[in-house]
Write a protein that holds these residues in place. Structure first.
Motif, PDB file in Angstrom:
ATOM      1  N   MET A 366      -4.112 -11.882  -0.144  1.00 12.06           N
ATOM      2  CA  MET A 366      -4.374 -11.627   1.289  1.00 12.06           C
ATOM      3  C   MET A 366      -3.500 -10.498   1.825  1.00 12.06           C
ATOM      4  SD  MET A 366      -5.237 -15.319   3.015  1.00 12.06           S
ATOM      5  CE  MET A 366      -3.797 -16.203   2.450  1.00 12.06           C
ATOM      6  N   ILE A 367      -2.226 -10.480   1.400  1.00 14.06           N
ATOM      7  CA  ILE A 367      -1.340  -9.375   1.816  1.00 14.06           C
ATOM      8  C   ILE A 367      -1.905  -8.054   1.308  1.00 14.06           C
ATOM      9  CG2 ILE A 367       0.934  -8.307   1.464  1.00 14.06           C
ATOM     10  CD1 ILE A 367       2.076 -11.197   1.286  1.00 14.06           C
ATOM     11  N   GLY A 368      -2.304  -8.044   0.031  1.00 14.10           N
ATOM     12  CA  GLY A 368      -2.827  -6.818  -0.567  1.00 14.10           C
ATOM     13  C   GLY A 368      -4.100  -6.331   0.101  1.00 14.10           C
ATOM     14  N   THR A 369      -4.990  -7.268   0.405  1.00 15.11           N
ATOM     15  CA  THR A 369      -6.239  -6.897   1.077  1.00 15.11           C
ATOM     16  C   THR A 369      -5.955  -6.347   2.468  1.00 15.11           C
ATOM     17  OG1 THR A 369      -7.352  -8.640  -0.154  1.00 15.11           O
ATOM     18  CG2 THR A 369      -8.526  -7.742   1.737  1.00 15.11           C
ATOM     19  N   TYR A 370      -4.975  -6.946   3.130  1.00 12.20           N
ATOM     20  CA  TYR A 370      -4.597  -6.511   4.484  1.00 12.20           C
ATOM     21  C   TYR A 370      -4.063  -5.071   4.476  1.00 12.20           C
ATOM     22  CZ  TYR A 370      -2.006  -6.486   8.943  1.00 12.20           C
ATOM     23  OH  TYR A 370      -1.519  -6.178  10.183  1.00 12.20           O
ATOM     24  N   VAL A 371      -3.113  -4.786   3.551  1.00 12.71           N
ATOM     25  CA  VAL A 371      -2.489  -3.446   3.573  1.00 12.71           C
ATOM     26  C   VAL A 371      -3.449  -2.360   3.083  1.00 12.71           C
ATOM     27  CG1 VAL A 371      -0.165  -4.385   3.317  1.00 12.71           C
ATOM     28  CG2 VAL A 371      -1.398  -3.630   1.267  1.00 12.71           C
ATOM     29  N   LEU A 372      -4.528  -2.762   2.407  1.00 15.69           N
ATOM     30  CA  LEU A 372      -5.522  -1.773   1.965  1.00 15.69           C
ATOM     31  C   LEU A 372      -6.687  -1.633   2.938  1.00 15.69           C
ATOM     32  CD1 LEU A 372      -5.785  -2.586  -1.867  1.00 15.69           C
ATOM     33  CD2 LEU A 372      -4.709  -0.578  -0.815  1.00 15.69           C
ATOM     34  N   SER A 373      -6.693  -2.450   3.988  1.00 17.28           N
ATOM     35  CA  SER A 373      -7.826  -2.429   4.922  1.00 17.28           C
ATOM     36  C   SER A 373      -7.796  -1.160   5.772  1.00 17.28           C
ATOM     37  CB  SER A 373      -7.819  -3.676   5.806  1.00 17.28           C
ATOM     38  OG  SER A 373      -6.626  -3.754   6.542  1.00 17.28           O
ATOM     39  N   ALA A 374      -8.937  -0.805   6.302  1.00 16.35           N
ATOM     40  CA  ALA A 374      -9.124   0.492   6.955  1.00 16.35           C
ATOM     41  C   ALA A 374      -8.073   0.792   8.022  1.00 16.35           C
ATOM     42  CB  ALA A 374     -10.530   0.557   7.559  1.00 16.35           C
ATOM     43  N   GLY A 375      -7.759  -0.175   8.845  1.00 20.77           N
ATOM     44  CA  GLY A 375      -6.836   0.092   9.946  1.00 20.77           C
ATOM     45  C   GLY A 375      -5.381   0.171   9.550  1.00 20.77           C
ATOM     46  N   PHE A 376      -5.023  -0.281   8.323  1.00 21.07           N
ATOM     47  CA  PHE A 376      -3.612  -0.401   7.953  1.00 21.07           C
ATOM     48  C   PHE A 376      -3.243   0.368   6.687  1.00 21.07           C
ATOM     49  CE2 PHE A 376      -4.896  -4.205  10.280  1.00 21.07           C
ATOM     50  CZ  PHE A 376      -3.999  -4.157  11.346  1.00 21.07           C
ATOM     51  N   TYR A 377      -4.229   1.022   6.075  1.00 18.07           N
ATOM     52  CA  TYR A 377      -4.018   1.722   4.810  1.00 18.07           C
ATOM     53  C   TYR A 377      -2.895   2.758   4.932  1.00 18.07           C
ATOM     54  CZ  TYR A 377      -5.271   4.239   0.520  1.00 18.07           C
ATOM     55  OH  TYR A 377      -5.257   4.824  -0.722  1.00 18.07           O
ATOM     56  N   ASP A 378      -2.961   3.597   5.973  1.00  9.09           N
ATOM     57  CA  ASP A 378      -1.934   4.629   6.145  1.00  9.09           C
ATOM     58  C   ASP A 378      -0.606   4.048   6.597  1.00  9.09           C
ATOM     59  OD1 ASP A 378      -3.304   6.898   5.325  1.00  9.09           O
ATOM     60  OD2 ASP A 378      -4.294   7.134   7.263  1.00  9.09           O
ATOM     61  N   ALA A 379      -0.658   3.049   7.449  1.00  2.65           N
ATOM     62  CA  ALA A 379       0.566   2.470   8.004  1.00  2.65           C
ATOM     63  C   ALA A 379       1.390   1.751   6.933  1.00  2.65           C
ATOM     64  CB  ALA A 379       0.222   1.489   9.124  1.00  2.65           C
ATOM     65  N   TYR A 380       0.727   1.136   5.955  1.00  2.00           N
ATOM     66  CA  TYR A 380       1.439   0.343   4.954  1.00  2.00           C
ATOM     67  C   TYR A 380       1.350   0.951   3.551  1.00  2.00           C
ATOM     68  CZ  TYR A 380       1.895  -3.269   8.507  1.00  2.00           C
ATOM     69  OH  TYR A 380       2.204  -3.952   9.650  1.00  2.00           O
ATOM     70  N   TYR A 381       0.146   0.984   3.007  1.00  2.00           N
ATOM     71  CA  TYR A 381       0.004   1.352   1.601  1.00  2.00           C
ATOM     72  C   TYR A 381       0.432   2.802   1.339  1.00  2.00           C
ATOM     73  CZ  TYR A 381      -2.032   2.001  -3.018  1.00  2.00           C
ATOM     74  OH  TYR A 381      -2.204   2.273  -4.347  1.00  2.00           O
ATOM     75  N   ASN A 382      -0.089   3.735   2.127  1.00  2.00           N
ATOM     76  CA  ASN A 382       0.267   5.140   1.901  1.00  2.00           C
ATOM     77  C   ASN A 382       1.743   5.403   2.157  1.00  2.00           C
ATOM     78  OD1 ASN A 382      -1.601   6.767   0.753  1.00  2.00           O
ATOM     79  ND2 ASN A 382      -2.585   7.422   2.655  1.00  2.00           N
ATOM     80  N   ARG A 383       2.267   4.768   3.195  1.00  2.00           N
ATOM     81  CA  ARG A 383       3.695   4.943   3.497  1.00  2.00           C
ATOM     82  C   ARG A 383       4.537   4.389   2.347  1.00  2.00           C
ATOM     83  NH1 ARG A 383       5.943   3.290   9.323  1.00  2.00           N
ATOM     84  NH2 ARG A 383       4.500   4.971   9.855  1.00  2.00           N
TER      85      ARG A 383
END
Length: 495
Positions: A366-383
């Motif tokens: 669930m954490i992984g799906t959340y950080v890869l979701s459209a609204g949070f991809y840049d805020a979490y995963y890319n950062r």
């Protein structure tokens, strides 16, 4: 010879070559030890028929005089490695009934080298855990106990079954995998040696994936020499794994001279965490003194982005895990939930995953799906990816400045009791990886060496971090540390 299961790989190899023992005798000794070790719950799929068949074949090979170093040596295999014709569940209910039709490259390399597989070892589900308490098989148990206390302790995770089996002399060595410390932390908790090689040194093909950019297989053994022997057999280029390095495998054992005169060992100041137990602080300081006495130059170094390593790891690893876990859908293999009339494909996915995945795996998915979701991809995963690059650059800068290896603690404590963290915030469990995750994020090699006991008689380990592809130099520094520390303690048998 009595108690052959207590031999190290090097001792057993030399005894086999002299003709003092046979592989069949070694294997029978280990199989007997496994049969009497139910309380440890280390071996979860036993393969005595395969073991005896391979032992007899190894004895024939040894008689020809042309046998590699691992020939005839009985070892355990972590349940994450696919082994043809032997159940492999990665510690999860969702893979119940899965019997691979192929062999992982690492276990094939070991089999080709003549190693004898005794069976599959317990582990945290999908390698997600630091205490071996998320396994479908139940907890693996540490053979060590606190002085005057019979409480069951964790062997660490996720390679807890491998660590417990090696420490309890159920096998001469075992395979493990390390995504954020899953070889080095259990090794520290059980007084054994654990090596996480450079990313790409060992093939990932046929190993059930957790986080593809972090996972790496390695040996868990009774000594540094044993790790050098086993890593040499496990490693090598594999065209089936696009991240496998096309580099020759050095003679790691041949590089163990113990001579580290003139080598520069870095002590990272950022690893001096607030609230670090005095015993860990002293262990680290004593380890630095040992290396200094052996002729190394000890210098303070800075790895400024260390404080971001845990949050970066717990964004990137779950993100990759959520992607990898998507293949477990109840369609092709493993567990499938019973469906009610009118249920469609979505209900099948939902019910199968709800039944098949444990709570920790669900949490990380669930954490992984959340950080890869459209609204949070840049805020979490890319950062997180950008900060990972900075963490890697910290190490590159230090090595470019002439540091040959880095000395750090392996864990923030000795082994804790099973169930002690059950009601704690999951982040408390994640903090066990505080000293180990940087090595995975930077793709570096690391090795844990037991160097002392805490006040309650439990083993403590130090970690040597090496330059990329220089496992030989790293193991030599670890060998010098092992010799200076003189750690020979073993758990008293209670199981």
């Amino acid at each position: 010879m009595d108690e052959l299961n207590k031999l190290s790989l090097a001792e057993a190899r030399d005894a086999l070559k002299r003709g003092d023992v046979t592989s069949v005798e070694l294997t029978e000794s280990c199989l007997g030890a496994i049969e009497g070790s139910g309380a440890l719950n280390a071996f979860v799929h036993k393969t005595p028929e395969i073991a005896m068949e391979r032992a007899r074949a190894a004895d024939e090979r040894l008689q020809t005089g042309d046998a590699p170093a691992m020939c005839g040596l009985p070892i355990g295999i972590k349940d994450l490695f696919c082994t043809k014709g032997v159940p492999g569940q990665a510690g999860s209910r969702i893979l119940q009934g899965f019997v691979p039709e192929y062999e992982s490259t690492v276990t094939q390399n070991l089999a080709d080298a003549g190693a004898v597989m005794l069976g599959k070892l317990n582990m945290d589900e999908f390698a997600m855990g630091s205490s071996n308490e998320t396994s479908v098989y139940g907890n693996a148990v540490n053979p060590w106990r606190r002085s005057g206390d019979d409480a069951q302790l964790t062997p660490g995770g996720s390679s807890g079954g491998s660590a417990a089996a090696v420490a309890a002399d159920l096998c001469l060595a075992a395979t493990g995998t390390d995504t954020g410390g899953s070889i080095r932390q259990p090794a520290a908790f059980t007084g054994t040696v654990g090596v996480k090689p450079t990313y790409g040194r060992c093939s990932r093909w046929g190993i059930v994936a957790f986080a593809c950019s972090l996972d790496q297989a390695g040996p868990m053994t009774k000594s540094v020499r044993d790790s050098a022997i086993m890593l040499g057999a496990m490693a090598g280029h594999d065209p089936k794994d696009s991240t496998s390095a096309d580099l020759a495998v050095p003679d790691f054992e041949g590089m163990l001279t113990g001579d580290i005169k003139g080598k520069t060992i870095g002590i990272p100041r950022e690893y001096r965490m607030e609230g670090m137990p005095a015993e860990i602080e002293k262990l680290w300081s004593d380890g630095a003194d040992m290396l200094r006495d052996a002729g190394a130059k000890i210098v303070d170094i800075s790895l400024p982005h260390t404080k971001y390593a845990l949050p970066v790891y717990y964004v990137l690893a779950p993100a990759e895990a959520s992607s990898n876990l998507a293949r477990y859908d109840g369609v092709r293999y493993g567990h499938r939930a019973k469906l009610a009339q009118g249920d469609g494909i979505n209900e099948m996915y939902e019910k199968t995953r709800a039944e098949g995945f444990g709570h920790e795996v669900q949490r990380r998915a669930m954490i992984g799906t959340y950080v890869l979701s459209a609204g949070f991809y840049d805020a979490y995963y890319n950062r997180a990816r950008k900060v990972r690059t900075l963490i890697k650059r910290d190490f590159e800068t230090v090595f470019a400045d002439g540091v040959d290896a880095i000395l750090a603690p392996a864990t923030p404590s000795a082994a804790f009791g099973l169930g002690e963290m059950k009601d704690a915030d999951p982040v408390q469990m994640y903090l066990n990886d505080v000293f180990t995750v940087t090595v995975n994020l930077a793709g570096l090699p690391g090795v844990t060496v037991p160097t002392g006991l805490d006040g309650q008689g439990l083993p403590l380990g130090l970690q040597v971090i090496g330059r990329p592809w220089e496992e030989g130099e790293m193991l030599n520094a670890a060998f010098a540390l092992e010799r200076a520390a003189g750690f020979v303690a073993k758990p008293e048998k209670w199981w």
